[in-house]
Scaffold this motif. Structure first.
Motif, PDB file in Angstrom:
ATOM      1  N   MET A   1      -1.919  22.554   0.852  1.00 33.19           N
ATOM      2  CA  MET A   1      -2.692  21.343   0.573  1.00 33.19           C
ATOM      3  C   MET A   1      -3.824  21.627  -0.410  1.00 33.19           C
ATOM      4  O   MET A   1      -4.020  20.894  -1.376  1.00 33.19           O
ATOM      5  CB  MET A   1      -3.257  20.812   1.883  1.00 33.19           C
TER       6      MET A   1
ATOM      7  N   GLY B   1       2.844  24.686  -3.106  1.00 29.51           N
ATOM      8  CA  GLY B   1       1.685  25.383  -2.541  1.00 29.51           C
ATOM      9  C   GLY B   1       1.128  24.644  -1.349  1.00 29.51           C
ATOM     10  O   GLY B   1       1.688  23.648  -0.887  1.00 29.51           O
TER      11      GLY B   1
ATOM     12  N   VAL C   1       2.452  15.061   3.309  1.00 28.84           N
ATOM     13  CA  VAL C   1       1.391  15.932   2.787  1.00 28.84           C
ATOM     14  C   VAL C   1       1.889  17.369   2.707  1.00 28.84           C
ATOM     15  O   VAL C   1       2.906  17.709   3.310  1.00 28.84           O
ATOM     16  CB  VAL C   1       0.107  15.876   3.655  1.00 28.84           C
ATOM     17  N   ARG C   2       1.174  18.175   1.932  1.00 28.01           N
ATOM     18  CA  ARG C   2       1.566  19.592   1.780  1.00 28.01           C
ATOM     19  C   ARG C   2       1.140  20.360   3.037  1.00 28.01           C
ATOM     20  O   ARG C   2       0.283  19.896   3.779  1.00 28.01           O
ATOM     21  CB  ARG C   2       0.854  20.205   0.577  1.00 28.01           C
TER      22      ARG C   2
ATOM     23  N   VAL D   1      -2.413  12.282  -2.690  1.00 28.92           N
ATOM     24  CA  VAL D   1      -1.732  12.017  -1.420  1.00 28.92           C
ATOM     25  C   VAL D   1      -1.494  10.517  -1.214  1.00 28.92           C
ATOM     26  O   VAL D   1      -0.369  10.090  -0.962  1.00 28.92           O
ATOM     27  CB  VAL D   1      -2.548  12.586  -0.223  1.00 28.92           C
ATOM     28  N   LYS D   2      -2.537   9.725  -1.354  1.00 26.99           N
ATOM     29  CA  LYS D   2      -2.445   8.298  -0.998  1.00 26.99           C
ATOM     30  C   LYS D   2      -1.896   7.451  -2.148  1.00 26.99           C
ATOM     31  O   LYS D   2      -1.154   6.505  -1.955  1.00 26.99           O
ATOM     32  CB  LYS D   2      -3.813   7.770  -0.577  1.00 26.99           C
ATOM     33  N   TYR D   3      -2.340   7.746  -3.362  1.00 30.56           N
ATOM     34  CA  TYR D   3      -1.848   7.042  -4.554  1.00 30.56           C
ATOM     35  C   TYR D   3      -2.240   7.871  -5.766  1.00 30.56           C
ATOM     36  O   TYR D   3      -3.020   8.813  -5.654  1.00 30.56           O
ATOM     37  CB  TYR D   3      -2.432   5.624  -4.661  1.00 30.56           C
TER      38      TYR D   3
ATOM     39  N   PHE E   1       0.830  -1.209   0.000  1.00 33.40           N
ATOM     40  CA  PHE E   1       0.000   0.000   0.000  1.00 33.40           C
ATOM     41  C   PHE E   1       0.864   1.258   0.000  1.00 33.40           C
ATOM     42  O   PHE E   1       0.575   2.227  -0.691  1.00 33.40           O
ATOM     43  CB  PHE E   1      -0.962  -0.009   1.197  1.00 33.40           C
TER      44      PHE E   1
ATOM     45  N   PRO F   1      -2.415  -3.060  -5.183  1.00 35.17           N
ATOM     46  CA  PRO F   1      -1.907  -4.085  -4.263  1.00 35.17           C
ATOM     47  C   PRO F   1      -2.878  -5.245  -4.053  1.00 35.17           C
ATOM     48  O   PRO F   1      -2.643  -6.087  -3.204  1.00 35.17           O
ATOM     49  CB  PRO F   1      -1.715  -3.298  -2.957  1.00 35.17           C
TER      50      PRO F   1
ATOM     51  N   GLY G   1       2.514   2.764  -3.380  1.00 33.40           N
ATOM     52  CA  GLY G   1       1.802   3.637  -4.315  1.00 33.40           C
ATOM     53  C   GLY G   1       1.742   5.091  -3.887  1.00 33.40           C
ATOM     54  O   GLY G   1       1.238   5.947  -4.621  1.00 33.40           O
ATOM     55  N   VAL G   2       2.260   5.399  -2.721  1.00 32.56           N
ATOM     56  CA  VAL G   2       2.169   6.779  -2.203  1.00 32.56           C
ATOM     57  C   VAL G   2       3.112   7.695  -2.988  1.00 32.56           C
ATOM     58  O   VAL G   2       4.302   7.405  -3.092  1.00 32.56           O
ATOM     59  CB  VAL G   2       2.516   6.806  -0.693  1.00 32.56           C
ATOM     60  N   PRO G   3       2.602   8.786  -3.568  1.00 32.41           N
ATOM     61  CA  PRO G   3       3.448   9.634  -4.404  1.00 32.41           C
ATOM     62  C   PRO G   3       4.585  10.329  -3.641  1.00 32.41           C
ATOM     63  O   PRO G   3       5.670  10.491  -4.160  1.00 32.41           O
ATOM     64  CB  PRO G   3       2.485  10.678  -4.982  1.00 32.41           C
ATOM     65  N   ARG G   4       4.303  10.769  -2.409  1.00 33.36           N
ATOM     66  CA  ARG G   4       5.345  11.472  -1.633  1.00 33.36           C
ATOM     67  C   ARG G   4       5.424  10.847  -0.251  1.00 33.36           C
ATOM     68  O   ARG G   4       4.442  10.892   0.497  1.00 33.36           O
ATOM     69  CB  ARG G   4       4.979  12.955  -1.463  1.00 33.36           C
TER      70      ARG G   4
END
Lengths: 95, 486
Positions: free
Chosen positions: B340, B338, A90-91, B328-330, A76, B103, A79-82
């Protein structure tokens, strides 16, 4: 019915989709045109008719409260971009 | 023995595999060869999984060698790219998910893999299944194998084109307002949208959850029954899944429909239908009558409102479902700097294509304060009326017939400039999704040299009646044996 650019900008904000001024204009005309075609719905008599939210007659399916594995944590996180290590980045939430 | 996969059905393939006349590896190699020959013309795939397919074929052969195996063992197929496949890229034909490697497996993929079916690749679609031509794919459009200057329909245009061109023996598509049946009609294959809840939606990337349903695209009705038998059934992971016994749907394929009550709803034969389509469908009705069915005209008066109901309900649900794409998650995440909120807007501006944005906007508007009652609630009330109307009509009729689509395949680019014109493609298919009933499209002939689909609709969970009727029609005609010359 004719939407204004301001109304379209407001919807874009609610939907959190960034749009250029040109995109707002195109969207305004296309949405207005589509909504025009929906006006015919107002002619349908629906006094006292219950709304249908779902086509299936199943409600409130409950599962046994049992511990199960539902996938691998590393998969899981892959797949997280950052991310930083196992943390999701997170921003800034505050300016 | 070398096998011509271009016309091969799953039931024939299954027989050849069981008798040892061919192997899964041979079938898979032949299919990969076919893909390499015609894929540049059809654009039916987002991802071709040839290495995996060969590996799966080897496993299938090992299983076949041990004795009787499930019917779909070793048979090459394609899954529309909105069904998640573990460790295999699943894009929904969107920039938003262009690098998404799930997944876990969708329930339908897991069921087919359990049978040792062979996945040759993931099928192209309109981005997030929103469209009727597969021109909305973020990667490339698909083309109709009957005439590559024309669209294959959509949103399951990749699966329909793949089956019609022999790039897969069968495929799974998804249907929210006609996305299996309309491309099946335009590409001359069989496409079934099952009863809502018969096939698990677990792992189907959500578009409009109260309408979405997975179903087969196949070369004939027998294959349709075979594949449906393999994928249907209750799934605890889908809370809208129906808990019902799943029969072997091939058992009902007798060809006998004497005494079947067939209704012809007059609202489905209105102006705006191509004369050629009308003629083909009228002839098909005569065939059913000739087989001993009783045919009578009937009426579903709220049909003209189905489209407005659909284009309020589906975008409303889509606007909620697609809120999850936040970078954020995928999935895609903007490079822009900038806060959020700013990043969220940039991610969605850059990640979604124009049609997806249009529908998110339309749905957000219909759900927004001050418009909810006039649009969303009103549409849900009319949805009730449409359901009731079908219920009443099915007291008098077993099956309803109509054209699947008002026209044959149109030229690429012909309708992209006018979203509303594109929406009109699905006027005959949307009512079945609104009511949750099953509907099938079967090849019924040609107009202007292009395939025309006959749509059959039946009441909830009456797939057997539907397949029995479709099979009887198919046996009395030979339209399903026509293939594009590609």
């Amino acid at each position: 019915m004719k939407l204004t650019s301001e109304e379209v900008r407001h919807i874009a904000l609610l939907a959190r989709v960034g749009m250029t001024d040109q995109e707002i204009q195109v969207m305004r005309d296309q949405l207005s045109n589509t909504l025009d075609h929906f006006q015919s719905l107002q002619e349908v008599e629906t006094e006292g008719v219950e709304p249908t939210g779902h086509a299936a007659d199943v409600t409130s399916i409950m599962r046994e409260d049992r511990l199960e594995t539902s996938g691998d944590r590393a998969d899981f996180l892959a797949g997280v971009p950052r991310r930083e290590g196992d943390l999701v980045r997170v921003r800034p939430v505050l300016d | 023995m070398s096998v011509d996969v271009t016309k091969l059905t799953a039931h024939d393939a299954s027989r050849l595999l069981a008798s040892g006349d061919t192997s899964a590896l041979e079938l898979t190699q032949a299919t990969i060869e076919r893909i390499s020959t015609v894929e540049h013309l059809t654009g039916a795939f987002v991802t071709i999984t040839d290495d995996l397919a060969l590996e799966q074929a080897g496993q299938a052969d090992a299983r076949l060698g041990l004795g009787p195996s499930p019917t779909l063992t070793g048979i090459p197929m394609q899954l529309k790219d909105n069904m998640v496949t573990k460790d295999i890229l699943t894009t929904c034909s969107s920039k938003m998910l262009k690098d998404f490697v799930p997944p876990y497996n969708s329930t339908v993929a897991a069921k087919l893999f359990d049978q040792n079916a062979v996945l040759v690749g993931k099928g192209n679609l309109d981005e997030f299944a929103m469209g009727s031509s597969t021109e909305n794919s973020a990667f490339h459009p698909s083309h109709n194998p009957w005439d590559i200057s024309r669209v294959p329909g959509g949103s399951s245009g990749g699966p329909a084109a793949a089956v019609a061109s022999g790039e897969a023996v069968y495929a799974l598509g998804s249907d929210t307002g006609g996305s299996i049946r309309q491309p099946a009609a335009l590409c001359g294959v069989v496409g079934l949208k099952p009863t809502y809840g018969l096939v698990s939606r677990y792992g189907l990337i959500a578009f409009a959850s109260s309408l979405d349903q997975i179903g087969p695209l196949t070369k004939d009705v027998t294959d349709c029954a075979l594949v449906l038998s393999a994928i249907a059934g209750h799934d605890p992971k889908d809370s809208t899944s129906i808990d019902t016994e799943v029969p072997d749907y091939t058992d009902v394929l007798t060809g006998d429909i004497k005494g079947l009550r067939v209704g012809v709803p007059k609202e489905y034969f209105v102006e705006g239908i191509d004369p050629g389509v009308r003629e083909v469908v009228n002839k098909a009705i005569d065939v059913l009558s000739g087989l001993g069915a009783t045919v009578d005209e009937t009426s579903l008066p709220h049909t003209p409102h189905a489209m407005a109901v659909y284009y309020i309900v589906a975008p409303s649900e889509a606007s909620a479902n697609l809120a999850r794409y936040d970078g954020v998650k995928y999935g895609y995440s903007t490079e822009a700097q900038g806060t959020m909120w700013e990043a969220l807007e940039h991610t969605r501006q850059e990640g979604f294509g124009p049609e997806v944005k249009r529908r998110i906007m339309l749905g957000t508007y219909a759900l927004s304060a001050g418009y909810y009652d006039a649009y969303y609630k009103k549409a849900q009330q009319v949805r009730t009326l449409i359901r009731q109307e079908f219920n009443d009509v099915f007291k008098k009729f077993d099956v309803l017939v109509s054209p699947t689509s008002p026209s044959v395949a149109f030229k690429m680019g012909e309708k992209t400039h006018d979203p509303y014109m594109m929406y009109l493609n699905d006027i005959f298919t949307q009512p079945a999704n609104i009511a949750g009933i099953p509907a099938i499209s079967v090849p019924a002939g040609l107009s202007e040299g292009l395939p025309v689909g006959l749509q059959l609709m039946a009441n909830h969970l009456k797939e057997e009646t539907l397949l029995q009727t479709a099979y009887a029609y198919e046996q009395a005609t030979d339209w399903h044996t026509l293939h594009p010359d590609l």
